[in-house]
Design an enzyme around this catalytic site. Structure first.
Site, short mmCIF file in Angstrom:
data_model
loop_
_atom_site.label_atom_id
_atom_site.label_comp_id
_atom_site.label_asym_id
_atom_site.label_seq_id
_atom_site.Cartn_x
_atom_site.Cartn_y
_atom_site.Cartn_z
N GLU A 25 1.00 -1.12 -0.08
CA GLU A 25 -0.08 0.09 0.10
C GLU A 25 0.95 1.21 0.17
O GLU A 25 2.21 1.21 0.24
CB GLU A 25 -0.98 0.20 1.26
N LYS A 85 -5.47 10.52 0.91
CA LYS A 85 -5.62 9.19 1.28
C LYS A 85 -6.69 8.67 0.93
O LYS A 85 -7.80 8.93 0.97
CB LYS A 85 -5.87 9.33 2.95
N VAL A 106 -5.29 0.03 3.24
CA VAL A 106 -5.28 -1.36 3.03
C VAL A 106 -6.64 -1.73 2.31
O VAL A 106 -6.65 -2.40 1.39
CB VAL A 106 -5.46 -1.87 4.54
N ASP A 138 -16.45 4.64 14.47
CA ASP A 138 -15.40 4.58 13.84
C ASP A 138 -14.67 3.07 13.51
O ASP A 138 -13.81 2.66 14.50
CB ASP A 138 -14.32 5.85 14.12
N SER A 140 -12.72 0.92 10.81
CA SER A 140 -12.00 0.95 9.34
C SER A 140 -12.80 0.05 8.36
O SER A 140 -12.79 -1.06 8.58
CB SER A 140 -10.40 0.91 9.51
N ASP A 142 -11.02 -1.09 6.32
CA ASP A 142 -9.89 -2.18 5.95
C ASP A 142 -10.79 -3.69 6.13
O ASP A 142 -10.39 -4.76 5.38
CB ASP A 142 -8.84 -2.08 6.91
N LYS A 159 -3.38 -1.11 13.78
CA LYS A 159 -2.77 0.07 14.40
C LYS A 159 -2.78 -0.05 16.05
O LYS A 159 -3.84 -0.33 16.33
CB LYS A 159 -3.50 1.25 13.67
N1 PSU Z 1 -1.23 1.78 10.37
C1 PSU Z 1 -0.20 2.49 10.47
N2 PSU Z 1 0.11 3.53 9.59
C2 PSU Z 1 -0.91 3.77 8.89
C3 PSU Z 1 -2.09 3.25 8.37
C4 PSU Z 1 -2.17 2.29 9.30
O1 PSU Z 1 0.70 2.30 11.39
O2 PSU Z 1 -0.59 4.68 7.90
C5 PSU Z 1 -3.06 3.33 7.47
C6 PSU Z 1 -3.26 2.21 6.46
O3 PSU Z 1 -3.03 2.63 5.08
C7 PSU Z 1 -4.70 1.68 6.81
C8 PSU Z 1 -5.16 3.16 7.10
O4 PSU Z 1 -5.08 0.91 5.86
O5 PSU Z 1 -4.20 3.64 7.93
C9 PSU Z 1 -6.46 2.90 8.04
O6 PSU Z 1 -7.15 4.18 8.22
P1 PSU Z 1 -8.60 4.31 8.66
O7 PSU Z 1 -8.39 3.94 9.98
O8 PSU Z 1 -8.98 5.84 8.69
O9 PSU Z 1 -9.49 3.46 7.93
MN MN Z 2 -12.13 5.36 10.02
#
Ligand code: PSU
Ligand code: MN
Length: 301
Positions: A25, A85, A106, A138, A140, A142, A159
């Site tokens: 990614e 993003k 992801v 919230d 993700s 993913d 994360k």
């Molecule tokens: N984990 C990290 N660094 C990141 C991400 C995850 O340590 O930059 C990124 C990945 O690309 C993941 C995204 O898919 O954050 C998820 O974001 P959100 O929580 O907004 O869905």
């Molecule tokens: Mn989110």
């Protein structure tokens, strides 16, 4: 109309010859994932370890309104500097509107991999269920995206600042198999053990390849999450990282930030709170994930 998908020559040839490919990614390699120049170093190290293992690296991104699989060297700087993003739900608008540069999360990456026929993908940590999601909602995308596309995702858990127990519950609800790579514990990004168990342990690419093929034989379309702990030598002290996390989350909450903007800010605040120690740990775990993903890709090919 131009094609929405652009696969570079090296990846196209590898696909045609059924040679191993590992997707990456681009959000973690942008300024939203890692500070410069660590982002470029991280990309370089991950690509090198994939090549050393006998696979072709395929960085995904949005460039000039196309979903790109395999960013060529001449275009890498544009991607590393990307500021938009792009999650899976952002793809239709990004492609239709001809977005110049977008970095993929992801969820976007597994979606693009499935479209291109790439089966293995290495990242740092996946998104998941945020703390307090019972109020904010919230979670993700993913997680849902991994349940929809037949792609193996290798990550060092989720994360660090998420609600990991709920993230695992949600993966169960969505039917995504979670297997630990040489561990029966779900890793917590900067530390090897979140204290939560995973249902099964694997120790070879062949085992994971067998799972993906068995799922496909049943007509099961979903993917697999391989949880690969950070190498012992690179692990951060759990107490120190937890204190830094709490401070970072409080900072971000005090600024009233929510949604996709949360992750980049929390990551930057963690780097600051650990005097930068989180950055080499992040590079080490990303490289380690790329190595394991390569072993799986080789076993699949
Ligand atoms: N984990 C990290 N660094 C990141 C991400 C995850 O340590 O930059 C990124 C990945 O690309 C993941 C995204 O898919 O954050 C998820 O974001 P959100 O929580 O907004 O869905
Ligand atoms: Mn989110």
């Amino acid at each position: 109309m131009h094609s929405s998908l652009r696969i570079n020559d090296e990846v196209s040839t590898a696909l045609a010859e059924s040679r191993p490919i590992v997707a990456m990614e681009s959000t973690i390699y942008s300024g939203m994932g890692l500070p410069s120049p660590a982002n470029a170093e991280c990309h370089e190290r991950c690509s090198a370890v994939i090549r050393a293992g006998g696979a072709v690296p395929a960085l995904t991104a949005i460039l000039d309104g196309q979903a790109v699989v395999g960013v060529d060297a001449g275009e890498l700087d544009r991607v590393l500097a990307g500021e938009a993003k792009i999650a899976a739900r952002d793809l239709p608008l990004a492609l239709a509107s001809g977005l110049d540069v977008g970095v993929t999360t992801v969820s976007a990456t597994v979606t693009i991999c499935a479209a291109a026929g790439v089966e293995v993908f290495a990242t740092g940590g996946i998104g998941g269920v945020h703390r307090g999601s019972e109020l904010t909602g919230d979670v993700s995308h993913d997680l849902l995206a991994m349940s929809r596309h037949p792609v193996v995702t290798v990550s060092a858990g989720a994360k660090a600042f998420l609600d990991l127990a709920r993230t695992l519950e949600e993966l169960e609800t969505l039917g995504v198999p979670v297997v630990g790579w040489n561990t029966d514990r779900f890793p917590a990004f900067y530390v090897r053990d979140s204290g939560l168990p995973v249902a099964a342990t694997v120790s070879s690419g062949r085992e994971v390849a067998g799972m993906l093929r068995a799922a496909a034989a049943l007509g099961h379309r979903g993917g697999i999450l391989v949880a690969n702990p950070i190498p012992t030598a690179d692990e951060l002290d759990p107490q120190r990282i937890n204190a830094a996390l709490e401070r970072a989350l409080a900072d971000v909450a005090a600024q009233g930030i929510a949604g996709p903007g949360v992750t980049p800010l929390v990551l930057a605040a963690i780097a600051e709170a650990t005097d930068g120690d989180s950055v080499p740990a992040n590079l080490a775990l990303a490289e380690n994930n790329a190595r394991v993903a390569t072993e799986i890709a080789v076993a699949l090919s």
